[in-house]
Design a protein around this motif. Structure first.
Motif, PDB file in Angstrom:
ATOM      1  N   LEU A  42       8.952 -23.848  28.303  1.00  0.00           N
ATOM      2  CA  LEU A  42       9.340 -25.253  28.210  1.00  0.00           C
ATOM      3  C   LEU A  42      10.744 -25.377  27.618  1.00  0.00           C
ATOM      4  O   LEU A  42      11.083 -24.706  26.645  1.00  0.00           O
ATOM      5  CB  LEU A  42       8.332 -26.004  27.326  1.00  0.00           C
ATOM      6  CG  LEU A  42       6.914 -26.163  27.888  1.00  0.00           C
ATOM      7  CD1 LEU A  42       5.997 -26.795  26.844  1.00  0.00           C
ATOM      8  CD2 LEU A  42       6.943 -27.010  29.150  1.00  0.00           C
ATOM      9  N   LYS A  43      11.544 -26.257  28.186  1.00  0.00           N
ATOM     10  CA  LYS A  43      12.919 -26.465  27.695  1.00  0.00           C
ATOM     11  C   LYS A  43      12.900 -27.467  26.555  1.00  0.00           C
ATOM     12  O   LYS A  43      12.249 -28.514  26.637  1.00  0.00           O
ATOM     13  CB  LYS A  43      13.798 -26.973  28.833  1.00  0.00           C
ATOM     14  CG  LYS A  43      13.967 -25.954  29.951  1.00  0.00           C
ATOM     15  CD  LYS A  43      14.874 -26.509  31.054  1.00  0.00           C
ATOM     16  CE  LYS A  43      15.039 -25.497  32.180  1.00  0.00           C
ATOM     17  NZ  LYS A  43      15.919 -26.023  33.261  1.00  0.00           N
ATOM     18  N   GLU A  44      13.603 -27.099  25.507  1.00  0.00           N
ATOM     19  CA  GLU A  44      13.598 -27.937  24.319  1.00  0.00           C
ATOM     20  C   GLU A  44      14.160 -29.325  24.618  1.00  0.00           C
ATOM     21  O   GLU A  44      13.736 -30.326  24.032  1.00  0.00           O
ATOM     22  CB  GLU A  44      14.400 -27.274  23.213  1.00  0.00           C
ATOM     23  CG  GLU A  44      13.797 -25.940  22.758  1.00  0.00           C
ATOM     24  CD  GLU A  44      14.624 -25.295  21.675  1.00  0.00           C
ATOM     25  OE1 GLU A  44      15.640 -25.892  21.284  1.00  0.00           O
ATOM     26  OE2 GLU A  44      14.247 -24.190  21.219  1.00  0.00           O
ATOM     27  N   SER A  45      15.127 -29.370  25.532  1.00  0.00           N
ATOM     28  CA  SER A  45      15.737 -30.674  25.859  1.00  0.00           C
ATOM     29  C   SER A  45      14.728 -31.603  26.517  1.00  0.00           C
ATOM     30  O   SER A  45      14.841 -32.823  26.428  1.00  0.00           O
ATOM     31  CB  SER A  45      16.951 -30.468  26.780  1.00  0.00           C
ATOM     32  OG  SER A  45      16.553 -29.828  27.976  1.00  0.00           O
ATOM     33  N   GLU A  46      13.722 -31.031  27.194  1.00  0.00           N
ATOM     34  CA  GLU A  46      12.728 -31.850  27.890  1.00  0.00           C
ATOM     35  C   GLU A  46      11.656 -32.387  26.943  1.00  0.00           C
ATOM     36  O   GLU A  46      10.959 -33.340  27.261  1.00  0.00           O
ATOM     37  CB  GLU A  46      12.066 -31.026  29.000  1.00  0.00           C
ATOM     38  CG  GLU A  46      13.039 -30.608  30.091  1.00  0.00           C
ATOM     39  CD  GLU A  46      12.368 -29.716  31.122  1.00  0.00           C
ATOM     40  OE1 GLU A  46      11.212 -29.315  30.862  1.00  0.00           O
ATOM     41  OE2 GLU A  46      12.976 -29.434  32.173  1.00  0.00           O
ATOM     42  N   LEU A  47      11.524 -31.746  25.793  1.00  0.00           N
ATOM     43  CA  LEU A  47      10.472 -32.167  24.865  1.00  0.00           C
ATOM     44  C   LEU A  47      10.851 -33.430  24.103  1.00  0.00           C
ATOM     45  O   LEU A  47      10.012 -34.309  23.883  1.00  0.00           O
ATOM     46  CB  LEU A  47      10.154 -31.036  23.885  1.00  0.00           C
ATOM     47  CG  LEU A  47       9.567 -29.773  24.528  1.00  0.00           C
ATOM     48  CD1 LEU A  47       9.416 -28.672  23.506  1.00  0.00           C
ATOM     49  CD2 LEU A  47       8.220 -30.095  25.163  1.00  0.00           C
ATOM     50  N   GLY A  48      12.094 -33.509  23.687  1.00  0.00           N
ATOM     51  CA  GLY A  48      12.563 -34.719  23.032  1.00  0.00           C
ATOM     52  C   GLY A  48      12.143 -34.839  21.580  1.00  0.00           C
ATOM     53  O   GLY A  48      12.911 -35.293  20.748  1.00  0.00           O
ATOM     54  N   ASN A  49      10.964 -34.415  21.249  1.00  0.00           N
ATOM     55  CA  ASN A  49      10.437 -34.528  19.884  1.00  0.00           C
ATOM     56  C   ASN A  49      10.737 -33.260  19.115  1.00  0.00           C
ATOM     57  O   ASN A  49      10.460 -32.159  19.585  1.00  0.00           O
ATOM     58  CB  ASN A  49       8.920 -34.793  19.950  1.00  0.00           C
ATOM     59  CG  ASN A  49       8.333 -35.014  18.586  1.00  0.00           C
ATOM     60  OD1 ASN A  49       8.271 -34.080  17.793  1.00  0.00           O
ATOM     61  ND2 ASN A  49       7.885 -36.234  18.325  1.00  0.00           N
ATOM     62  N   ALA A  50      11.318 -33.382  17.905  1.00  0.00           N
ATOM     63  CA  ALA A  50      11.709 -32.208  17.111  1.00  0.00           C
ATOM     64  C   ALA A  50      10.500 -31.368  16.732  1.00  0.00           C
ATOM     65  O   ALA A  50      10.572 -30.142  16.684  1.00  0.00           O
ATOM     66  CB  ALA A  50      12.459 -32.665  15.861  1.00  0.00           C
ATOM     67  N   SER A  51       9.366 -32.017  16.447  1.00  0.00           N
ATOM     68  CA  SER A  51       8.159 -31.276  16.066  1.00  0.00           C
ATOM     69  C   SER A  51       7.666 -30.424  17.222  1.00  0.00           C
ATOM     70  O   SER A  51       7.280 -29.261  17.049  1.00  0.00           O
ATOM     71  CB  SER A  51       7.060 -32.252  15.619  1.00  0.00           C
ATOM     72  OG  SER A  51       7.463 -32.961  14.468  1.00  0.00           O
ATOM     73  N   LEU A  52       7.673 -30.989  18.436  1.00  0.00           N
ATOM     74  CA  LEU A  52       7.243 -30.218  19.602  1.00  0.00           C
ATOM     75  C   LEU A  52       8.202 -29.066  19.877  1.00  0.00           C
ATOM     76  O   LEU A  52       7.781 -27.965  20.249  1.00  0.00           O
ATOM     77  CB  LEU A  52       7.153 -31.131  20.828  1.00  0.00           C
ATOM     78  CG  LEU A  52       6.087 -32.229  20.772  1.00  0.00           C
ATOM     79  CD1 LEU A  52       6.158 -33.097  22.027  1.00  0.00           C
ATOM     80  CD2 LEU A  52       4.704 -31.612  20.640  1.00  0.00           C
ATOM     81  N   GLN A  53       9.491 -29.305  19.713  1.00  0.00           N
ATOM     82  CA  GLN A  53      10.473 -28.229  19.920  1.00  0.00           C
ATOM     83  C   GLN A  53      10.236 -27.091  18.930  1.00  0.00           C
ATOM     84  O   GLN A  53      10.293 -25.906  19.294  1.00  0.00           O
ATOM     85  CB  GLN A  53      11.889 -28.796  19.751  1.00  0.00           C
ATOM     86  CG  GLN A  53      12.296 -29.813  20.817  1.00  0.00           C
ATOM     87  CD  GLN A  53      13.628 -30.473  20.518  1.00  0.00           C
ATOM     88  OE1 GLN A  53      14.300 -30.122  19.545  1.00  0.00           O
ATOM     89  NE2 GLN A  53      14.025 -31.429  21.349  1.00  0.00           N
ATOM     90  N   ALA A  54       9.953 -27.462  17.653  1.00  0.00           N
ATOM     91  CA  ALA A  54       9.698 -26.429  16.634  1.00  0.00           C
ATOM     92  C   ALA A  54       8.426 -25.658  16.952  1.00  0.00           C
ATOM     93  O   ALA A  54       8.344 -24.441  16.734  1.00  0.00           O
ATOM     94  CB  ALA A  54       9.590 -27.085  15.255  1.00  0.00           C
ATOM     95  N   ALA A  55       7.426 -26.336  17.500  1.00  0.00           N
ATOM     96  CA  ALA A  55       6.165 -25.670  17.830  1.00  0.00           C
ATOM     97  C   ALA A  55       6.361 -24.643  18.932  1.00  0.00           C
ATOM     98  O   ALA A  55       5.832 -23.527  18.876  1.00  0.00           O
ATOM     99  CB  ALA A  55       5.111 -26.710  18.239  1.00  0.00           C
ATOM    100  N   VAL A  56       7.159 -25.006  19.974  1.00  0.00           N
ATOM    101  CA  VAL A  56       7.427 -24.064  21.069  1.00  0.00           C
ATOM    102  C   VAL A  56       8.199 -22.869  20.546  1.00  0.00           C
ATOM    103  O   VAL A  56       7.938 -21.715  20.919  1.00  0.00           O
ATOM    104  CB  VAL A  56       8.195 -24.776  22.200  1.00  0.00           C
ATOM    105  CG1 VAL A  56       8.673 -23.767  23.232  1.00  0.00           C
ATOM    106  CG2 VAL A  56       7.311 -25.834  22.851  1.00  0.00           C
ATOM    107  N   GLN A  57       9.144 -23.120  19.677  1.00  0.00           N
ATOM    108  CA  GLN A  57       9.941 -22.023  19.099  1.00  0.00           C
ATOM    109  C   GLN A  57       9.045 -21.091  18.268  1.00  0.00           C
ATOM    110  O   GLN A  57       9.212 -19.865  18.306  1.00  0.00           O
ATOM    111  CB  GLN A  57      11.055 -22.598  18.217  1.00  0.00           C
ATOM    112  CG  GLN A  57      11.988 -21.541  17.639  1.00  0.00           C
ATOM    113  CD  GLN A  57      12.700 -20.725  18.722  1.00  0.00           C
ATOM    114  OE1 GLN A  57      12.981 -21.240  19.824  1.00  0.00           O
ATOM    115  NE2 GLN A  57      12.973 -19.467  18.441  1.00  0.00           N
ATOM    116  N   THR A  58       8.095 -21.664  17.546  1.00  0.00           N
ATOM    117  CA  THR A  58       7.150 -20.848  16.760  1.00  0.00           C
ATOM    118  C   THR A  58       6.324 -19.957  17.667  1.00  0.00           C
ATOM    119  O   THR A  58       6.069 -18.781  17.352  1.00  0.00           O
ATOM    120  CB  THR A  58       6.228 -21.761  15.929  1.00  0.00           C
ATOM    121  OG1 THR A  58       7.022 -22.538  15.031  1.00  0.00           O
ATOM    122  CG2 THR A  58       5.228 -20.945  15.125  1.00  0.00           C
TER     123      THR A  58
END
Length: 639
Positions: free
Chosen positions: A399-415
């Motif tokens: 998933l692309k971080e730019s598509e998530l929009g939400n910082a929490s979701l971006q951090a979860a994908v990175q984790t």
């Protein structure tokens, strides 16, 4: 430095000789905690309580051969190695021991390699028995012959007593011609000696005494097991029924005529009770004016006494004493006959119990296989779920971080990416494999439905194994016995089960006593019985399924009896012994663990009660549960 005894294996040595036990204790003291028993019965109890790592059996034990003891212990602790230590040099001694279930045979005198041999057997050594089937047959025949001898001995005893009764009846017939009272006594004696049920015998005796001799009251007391009390077991008319309901008893001492007659084995007479200071004044019998107490004697031992009371002064003479004592002797022999018959029935029950043990041994292999089948799906389901999760993680990581929009979701994908990399999981490689797959194959691998199904399989298997654990250790929990109303408990249990309205009918006798039991464990008993009955009815699709629960005082007044009856298809004779065995179930793949009735039997037995089944194909099944009743004691100065 001595070993820590808490870490040493336990070895139980059963031998009658103190010298032998002392020698084995010294030889094994360094590598074992040595437990000892001087006879096989104590050894069986100690083995069941401590569950030692190894058992040594001396052939020099009383009342039971080492082979018989080995067989009994093998039933209790099937996985514990048993070694026979024997001075028997006769041919076939070793083979008989191995056929009985021992893993080894150490001859006496014990040599210097004794400890080494014991350690070898503890480590798994098993001596080979050649032609095992032959010796096993011989040993089984030996056991069967011994049981037959014991049964024959009991039967012969009954026959001898019947012969003695016949001789006594002939003697009375001769004396009866000379006197009317003796004729009546002989008729009474002849009637009671034909009755072999103890309660019925005693009840008929007191009724006949009063009706034939026109006495005010008669009662029969029997000596308690500790020989401290004379317990009333039968009483005439309303006064007798009231005393029985009050568990009427007298101490066996000089303070009452009943106590003195039992102690001295002689008749006690009070022609005017008002002048007898030492006589106990019974509040239930205010009109008594004359009384006689006659001992019941069997083989020179007092087993009880008969009280005969009149509402007239000077009601007894020498002829009364002679005729009534003769009748009491007949009653004593009849009581002994009833007890002998009960012993014979116990011997037959022991034969049935032996067959049950054989069924348990047969079911052991099935039990192991059954548990393995329940655990088998777990590894496969977990592996499939792990693969599914890896594929889903690979997709999440893309998933692309730019598509998530939400910082929490971006951090979860990175984790997810970081933890996958830290655990050695190459998500890019997995994604490449997925890209090379055909669409249908890929959709199957990332199916959420498949993932949830695998998790459900693992969960159900684990739950089944936990149910097995509960069934096995539940009866072993510490009991907290207290007075319990079984009618209230069972009614509450049925309400919580949510069964259809009017499908369970419950009736309770007015005189049903409280039970003295652990409420939690006994509730499990009736929950299992009613649940099993309902499942039998619904599985057979009975048109009008009914369960009837009935509670009353047992024939043995120290117990309360509850029956659970259904109108289902019944239980076949060929499996009625197996239903009590752990892991045996008739439910197939429907989820039964086969531990319900096994746990039920353990709970009832540990309470000192009994449970049994009566069933015929097409006529339903009835389970009977007899449990100890709450005891009500009279004051010690009561009659």
């Amino acid at each position: 430095m001595a070993s820590d005894p808490r870490k040493l294996p336990q070895a139980l040595y059963i031998a009658a000789s103190e010298e032998s036990r002392s020698l084995v204790r010294r030889l094994l003291a360094f590598n074992f905690v040595v437990l000892e028993a001087a006879n096989p019965l104590d050894g069986l109890g100690l083995a069941e309580e401590t569950q030692p790592n190894l058992i040594l059996l001396d052939n020099n034990i009383l009342h039971m051969t080492s082979s018989e003891a080995a067989t009994r212990i093998k039933k209790i602790l099937p996985g514990t190695p048993i070694v026979v230590v024997s001075g028997d040099t006769s041919q076939g001694a070793r083979e008989r021991a191995l056929a009985a279930g021992a893993v080894g045979f150490i001859p006496k005198p014990i040599g210097g390699d004794f400890e080494e041999l014991v350690l070898a057997y503890l480590g798994g050594r098993v001596d080979e028995l050649e032609d095992a089937e032959r010796y096993l047959r011989e040993y089984q025949l030996e056991l069967a012959e011994k049981i037959e001898d014991q049964t024959r001995l009991l039967t012969n005893t009954v026959e001898r007593n019947k012969y003695l009764l016949s001789q006594n009846q002939k003697m009375f017939a001769m004396l009866d011609r000379r006197h009317k009272l003796l004729e009546t006594a002989a008729r009474v004696g002849q009637m009671v000696t034909s009755i072999l049920d103890l309660n019925e015998l005693l009840r008929h005796t007191v009724n006949i005494i009063c009706s034939e001799f026109h006495f005010y009251y008669s009662g029969i007391f029997l000596v308690s097991e500790d020989r401290q009390w004379a317990n009333l077991r039968a009483g005439y008319a309303l006064a007798g029924r009231r005393m029985l309901d009050a568990h009427y008893r007298l101490p066996i001492d000089e303070k009452s005529m009943i106590g003195r007659s039992i102690l001295n084995q002689q008749a006690q007479i009070a022609l005017d009770v008002a002048g007898e200071e030492s006589r106990f004044k019974n509040p239930y019998l205010p009109d008594t004016r004359s009384e006689m107490a006659l001992p019941l004697i069997v083989n020179s031992i007092s087993v009880g006494a008969v009280t005969v009371q009149s509402n007239e002064l000077n009601a007894f003479n020498e002829e009364d004493i002679a005729s009534l004592q003769a009748m009491a002797d007949q009653v004593a022999i009849a009581i002994n006959n009833a007890k002998l018959m009960k012993d014979l029935e116990s011997a037959n029950k022991e034969l049935l119990r032996t067959k049950t043990y054989e069924a348990i041994a047969t079911a052991t292999g099935e039990a192991i296989h059954w548990v393995g089948n329940k655990a088998a799906p777990i590894p496969g389901s977990v592996n499939r779920a792990r693969e599914d999760v890896q594929y889903l993680l690979a997709l999440v990581a893309q998933l692309k971080e730019s598509e998530l929009g939400n910082a929490s979701l971006q951090a979860a994908v990175q984790t997810v990416r970081e933890e996958a990399e830290a655990s050695g999981l190459d998500l890019n490689k997995i994604l490449e494999e997925m890209s090379a797959m055909k669409p249908n194959r890929l959709q199957t691998l990332v199916s959420v439905e498949s993932l949830m199904e695998d998790l459900e399989i693992a969960e159900n298997s684990a739950k089944t194994i936990l149910d097995i654990k509960e069934g096995l250790i539940g009866p072993a929990r510490q009991r907290n016995d207290a007075p319990v109303s079984l009618s209230e408990m069972i009614t509450h249990t049925v309400m919580n089960m949510g069964l259809p309205h009017e499908s369970v009918e419950m009736t309770w006798a007015d005189d049903m006593p409280l039970a003295h039991v652990d409420a939690r464990q006994v509730e499990q008993v009736f929950n299992n019985l009613i649940k099993n009955a309902w499942e039998a009815l619904t599985n057979a699709q009975m048109p009008n399924p009914k369960i009837h629960v009935h509670g009353r005082r047992d024939e043995n007044t120290d117990f309360v009896l509850v029956s659970v009856k259904d109108n289902g298809p019944g239980i076949p004779k060929e499996i009625q012994e197996k239903i009590w065995v752990s892991f045996f179930t008739t439910k197939g793949g429907a989820g039964g663990t086969g531990l319900g009735l096994s746990a039920v039997m353990q709970i009832v037995s540990q309470h000192g009660g009994k449970i049994w089944l009566e069933s015929e194909i097409g006529n339903g099944a009835t389970f009977f549960v007899s449990l100890p009743a709450e005891k009500l004691y009279m004051p010690e100065d009561g009659n």
